[in-house]
Design a protein around this motif. Structure first.
Motif, mmCIF file in Angstrom:
data_model
loop_
_atom_site.group_PDB
_atom_site.id
_atom_site.type_symbol
_atom_site.label_atom_id
_atom_site.label_comp_id
_atom_site.label_asym_id
_atom_site.label_seq_id
_atom_site.Cartn_x
_atom_site.Cartn_y
_atom_site.Cartn_z
ATOM 1 N N GLU A 1 -26.495 -70.745 16.120
ATOM 2 C CA GLU A 1 -25.571 -71.591 16.868
ATOM 3 C C GLU A 1 -25.203 -70.952 18.208
ATOM 4 O O GLU A 1 -25.048 -71.649 19.230
ATOM 5 N N ALA A 2 -25.088 -69.613 18.217
ATOM 6 C CA ALA A 2 -24.799 -68.908 19.478
ATOM 7 C C ALA A 2 -25.964 -69.068 20.454
ATOM 8 O O ALA A 2 -25.758 -69.277 21.668
ATOM 9 N N PHE A 3 -27.186 -68.972 19.925
ATOM 10 C CA PHE A 3 -28.387 -69.154 20.751
ATOM 11 C C PHE A 3 -28.406 -70.546 21.385
ATOM 12 O O PHE A 3 -28.677 -70.699 22.588
ATOM 13 N N LEU A 4 -28.106 -71.566 20.595
ATOM 14 C CA LEU A 4 -28.090 -72.935 21.116
ATOM 15 C C LEU A 4 -26.997 -73.108 22.170
ATOM 16 O O LEU A 4 -27.188 -73.818 23.169
ATOM 17 N N THR A 5 -25.865 -72.464 21.969
ATOM 18 C CA THR A 5 -24.774 -72.561 22.945
ATOM 19 C C THR A 5 -25.159 -71.908 24.267
ATOM 20 O O THR A 5 -24.853 -72.430 25.348
ATOM 21 N N MET A 6 -25.856 -70.781 24.210
ATOM 22 C CA MET A 6 -26.301 -70.128 25.449
ATOM 23 C C MET A 6 -27.354 -70.976 26.161
ATOM 24 O O MET A 6 -27.386 -71.021 27.397
ATOM 25 N N LEU A 7 -28.207 -71.656 25.407
ATOM 26 C CA LEU A 7 -29.167 -72.564 26.029
ATOM 27 C C LEU A 7 -28.450 -73.735 26.701
ATOM 28 O O LEU A 7 -28.820 -74.151 27.803
ATOM 29 N N GLN B 1 -26.277 -58.183 19.045
ATOM 30 C CA GLN B 1 -26.584 -59.600 19.226
ATOM 31 C C GLN B 1 -28.094 -59.812 19.314
ATOM 32 O O GLN B 1 -28.628 -60.769 18.751
ATOM 33 N N ILE B 2 -28.785 -58.926 20.017
ATOM 34 C CA ILE B 2 -30.247 -59.022 20.108
ATOM 35 C C ILE B 2 -30.872 -58.880 18.733
ATOM 36 O O ILE B 2 -31.773 -59.652 18.363
ATOM 37 N N ARG B 3 -30.391 -57.931 17.949
ATOM 38 C CA ARG B 3 -30.932 -57.734 16.610
ATOM 39 C C ARG B 3 -30.653 -58.948 15.726
ATOM 40 O O ARG B 3 -31.521 -59.374 14.953
ATOM 41 N N ALA B 4 -29.465 -59.508 15.843
ATOM 42 C CA ALA B 4 -29.125 -60.697 15.050
ATOM 43 C C ALA B 4 -30.056 -61.860 15.385
ATOM 44 O O ALA B 4 -30.486 -62.601 14.483
ATOM 45 N N MET B 5 -30.392 -62.005 16.641
ATOM 46 C CA MET B 5 -31.304 -63.082 17.039
ATOM 47 C C MET B 5 -32.719 -62.802 16.556
ATOM 48 O O MET B 5 -33.437 -63.717 16.128
ATOM 49 N N GLN B 6 -33.141 -61.537 16.620
ATOM 50 C CA GLN B 6 -34.480 -61.181 16.161
ATOM 51 C C GLN B 6 -34.645 -61.418 14.668
ATOM 52 O O GLN B 6 -35.746 -61.708 14.188
ATOM 53 N N GLU B 7 -33.572 -61.309 13.922
ATOM 54 C CA GLU B 7 -33.625 -61.475 12.475
ATOM 55 C C GLU B 7 -33.306 -62.897 12.034
ATOM 56 O O GLU B 7 -33.258 -63.172 10.826
ATOM 57 N N CYS B 8 -33.092 -63.784 12.986
ATOM 58 C CA CYS B 8 -32.707 -65.175 12.678
ATOM 59 C C CYS B 8 -33.961 -66.037 12.540
ATOM 60 O O CYS B 8 -34.648 -66.317 13.541
ATOM 61 N N GLN B 9 -34.286 -66.471 11.339
ATOM 62 C CA GLN B 9 -35.501 -67.257 11.109
ATOM 63 C C GLN B 9 -35.491 -68.603 11.834
ATOM 64 O O GLN B 9 -36.523 -69.010 12.385
ATOM 65 N N PRO B 10 -34.378 -69.351 11.866
ATOM 66 C CA PRO B 10 -34.386 -70.626 12.596
ATOM 67 C C PRO B 10 -34.750 -70.470 14.072
ATOM 68 O O PRO B 10 -35.417 -71.342 14.641
ATOM 69 N N ILE B 11 -34.348 -69.374 14.714
ATOM 70 C CA ILE B 11 -34.715 -69.148 16.115
ATOM 71 C C ILE B 11 -36.222 -68.977 16.227
ATOM 72 O O ILE B 11 -36.865 -69.542 17.121
ATOM 73 N N HIS B 12 -36.820 -68.203 15.299
ATOM 74 C CA HIS B 12 -38.271 -68.010 15.319
ATOM 75 C C HIS B 12 -38.989 -69.344 15.083
ATOM 76 O O HIS B 12 -39.980 -69.659 15.753
ATOM 77 N N ASP B 13 -38.497 -70.130 14.112
ATOM 78 C CA ASP B 13 -39.127 -71.416 13.818
ATOM 79 C C ASP B 13 -39.064 -72.343 15.035
ATOM 80 O O ASP B 13 -40.046 -73.028 15.364
ATOM 81 N N LEU B 14 -37.907 -72.358 15.701
ATOM 82 C CA LEU B 14 -37.726 -73.243 16.853
ATOM 83 C C LEU B 14 -38.617 -72.828 18.014
ATOM 84 O O LEU B 14 -39.346 -73.664 18.579
ATOM 85 N N THR B 15 -38.577 -71.556 18.385
ATOM 86 C CA THR B 15 -39.349 -71.110 19.555
ATOM 87 C C THR B 15 -40.845 -71.235 19.310
ATOM 88 O O THR B 15 -41.598 -71.594 20.220
ATOM 89 N N ARG B 16 -41.296 -70.946 18.094
ATOM 90 C CA ARG B 16 -42.721 -71.092 17.786
ATOM 91 C C ARG B 16 -43.143 -72.563 17.888
ATOM 92 O O ARG B 16 -44.193 -72.883 18.433
ATOM 93 N N GLY B 17 -42.303 -73.462 17.379
ATOM 94 C CA GLY B 17 -42.630 -74.886 17.430
ATOM 95 C C GLY B 17 -42.678 -75.421 18.844
ATOM 96 O O GLY B 17 -43.553 -76.235 19.188
ATOM 97 N N LEU C 1 -33.901 -78.810 11.446
ATOM 98 C CA LEU C 1 -32.834 -77.987 12.021
ATOM 99 C C LEU C 1 -31.658 -78.851 12.473
ATOM 100 O O LEU C 1 -30.498 -78.441 12.346
ATOM 101 N N ARG C 2 -31.953 -80.044 12.960
ATOM 102 C CA ARG C 2 -30.865 -80.951 13.353
ATOM 103 C C ARG C 2 -30.065 -81.384 12.131
ATOM 104 O O ARG C 2 -28.828 -81.492 12.191
ATOM 105 N N ARG C 3 -30.741 -81.650 11.041
ATOM 106 C CA ARG C 3 -30.021 -82.051 9.833
ATOM 107 C C ARG C 3 -29.136 -80.911 9.322
ATOM 108 O O ARG C 3 -28.021 -81.149 8.830
ATOM 109 N N GLN C 4 -29.624 -79.682 9.447
ATOM 110 C CA GLN C 4 -28.853 -78.538 8.969
ATOM 111 C C GLN C 4 -27.688 -78.204 9.901
ATOM 112 O O GLN C 4 -26.604 -77.825 9.439
ATOM 113 N N THR C 5 -27.917 -78.343 11.203
ATOM 114 C CA THR C 5 -26.921 -77.920 12.199
ATOM 115 C C THR C 5 -25.977 -79.056 12.585
ATOM 116 O O THR C 5 -24.841 -78.816 12.992
#
Length: 478
Positions: free
Chosen positions: A293-299, A316-332, A351-355
């Motif tokens: 959610e923090a990543f989406l807010t910064m975007l 914060q960088i480590r938290a983002m690196q370990e966040c699977q939804p961020i990886h799924d989104l950026t890869r897609g 992700l929209r349904r979850q968030t």
């Protein structure tokens, strides 16, 4: 027909709204256009076999105006704006001049594609010769080396290209300056068309003909437009004014696109406090162990204010690196092939349904993926949903403009880009729109007779548009 030293019969446009100038210049005239259609056997159309339209035209120093009844169109080449005025209601709508050339470019390509499909299907008889597509749109379909060929008639010259008649030019006419002859060709370019070589011939002729005919060919048959110029005068106003008119108000039942673009035209850029507030919200979400959610807010912050996503702590960088939804989104979002994009779309939808379906950045990304799949109406609906919730998310206006242009709505595409560029002119997403305008200036310089210097990199190229979706009257092309 001769020029007289005063406005013996000035156009109503000149008298009614154009402001007088100390330095009087240029010409005004009345034009009667009679259109005659000869249909192929078996072709039915609601268009009349013969129709006549009268207009009053003013060729000013940096503008031209055309009045048809209560409708007045002003093309301002100094600001690259196109104003459509409803004289009865005393209102106007404003557009970018770029939308005309932009539409002509995609339309000529579309017609070429249709011709190829007809030829492949063995329907060669239904293919309009390319020279007549160029005549209708005033843009070249391809590089051409041959020239117009004249054939002398009784009192006129018939000019043809590739054996196809394009212009029957009468001998009578009035000598004018180079600028006025160029402006006359510009009037035709924006209203009735004319092959680029025909318009160059008229511009180089240093006169305005008393009568001439433009020939066209369509799928349904042949069209001839007979022009008769009368009441030509010198001393047309050098400037114009919109002071007597107001922007057309938004209707109560306006569709979402019109409402969004009308609101956007009046919104100021976000101030520094908006960035600080969004970044503070991202910090709160990081602290709550919600890195996605923090990543989406910064975007959202970047898409709205142009501020970069930086100054992150190691945690914060480590938290983002370990966040699977961020990886799924950026890869897609990096998917290139159709299958990969479809999978990415499913990922974003989940992700929209979850968030939360109202999450604006994810809705924007779903729109982008649907656009990649050619689902333009669905993408447009998503962009409008985002902008209804976040009307100052500037980057979304670039994506909305892209979707509108893909659906041949060039006027509203430029309204969207202009609105977004006014909010965040340095946002890198708008390089695409800026580059498109530069290419139009390079490829079709004749459409921009005045003011051909682009603004500095990253700056919006046109003044803010007034609200409108009406484009009736902006062109009379077949």
């Amino acid at each position: 027909m001769t020029l007289v030293p005063a406005l013996r019969r000035a156009s109503v446009a000149a008298i009614f709204f154009l402001g007088a100038s100390a330095a009087q210049a240029s010409v005004a005239f009345h034009v009667t256009v009679t259109t005659e259609r000869i249909l192929k056997p078996g072709v039915k159309t609601s268009l009349p076999a013969r129709a006549t339209q009268d207009s009053d035209v003013v060729l000013g120093e940096h503008y031209l105006s055309v009045r048809d009844g209560k409708s007045l169109t002003v093309l301002d080449f100094a600001t690259r704006r196109r104003h459509l005025i409803d004289m009865a209601a005393s209102t106007y709508d404003s557009y970018s001049l770029f939308d005309v050339a932009g539409f002509r470019r995609i339309e000529i390509a579309h017609r070429q594609g249709m011709a190829g499909a007809l030829q492949a299907g063995g329907l060669q008889a239904h293919v309009t010769p390319p020279v007549y597509e160029e005549q209708a749109l005033s843009v070249p379909a391809a590089r051409r080396r041959n020239a117009l060929a004249p054939h002398v008639l009784d009192g006129a010259v018939l000019w043809s290209l590739d054996g196809q008649p394009l212009l029957r030019l009468g001998i009578a006419g009035s000598p004018v300056s180079n600028d006025d002859a160029t402006a006359f060709a510009q009037y035709l370019r924006y209203t009735w068309g004319g092959h680029p070589l025909v318009l160059k011939l008229l511009a180089d002729g240093k006169r305005i003909p008393a009568d001439f005919t433009l020939h066209y060919e369509e799928v349904g048959g042949k069209v001839a437009r007979h022009f008769r110029i009368s009441a030509m005068t010198v001393g047309a106003p050098a400037t114009y004014s919109l002071a007597a008119y107001r922007p057309r108000p938004l209707a109560a039942d306006a569709p979402p696109l019109e409402s969004v673009l009308a609101q956007a035209a009046s919104l100021p850029p976000l101030g520094p406090q908006a960035h600080l507030a969004l970044r503070a919200e991202a910090e709160r979400l990081f602290a709550a162990d919600k890195p996605f959610e923090a990543f989406l807010t910064m975007l959202e912050d970047h898409f709205s204010t142009g501020e970069l996503v930086d100054k992150l702590s190691p945690q914060q960088i480590r938290a983002m690196q370990e966040c699977q939804p961020i990886h799924d989104l950026t890869r897609g979002l990096l998917a290139k092939d159709k299958e990969g994009i479809a999978d990415a779309l499913a990922t974003v939808q989940e992700l929209r349904r979850q968030t939360g379906m109202a999450q604006p950045v994810l809705a924007l990304f779903e729109g982008n993926l649907r656009a990649k799949l050619g689902q333009w109406p669905e993408a447009t609906a998503l962009y409008l949903q985002v902008l209804q919730a976040r009307p100052q998310m500037a980057a979304a206006y670039q994506d909305l403009g892209d979707a509108l242009l893909a659906q041949f709505d060039a006027p509203n595409a430029w309204r969207s880009w202009d609105a977004g560029r006014a909010m965040a002119p340095s946002l890198r997403q708008f390089r695409k729109a800026n580059d498109l305008e530069r290419s139009l200036l390079n490829d079709y310089p004749a459409f921009f007779a005045e003011g051909t210097t682009l603004p500095p990199e990253g700056q919006p190229s046109t003044s803010r548009p007034a609200n409108s979706t009406k484009t009736v009257g902006s062109t009379n092309l077949p």
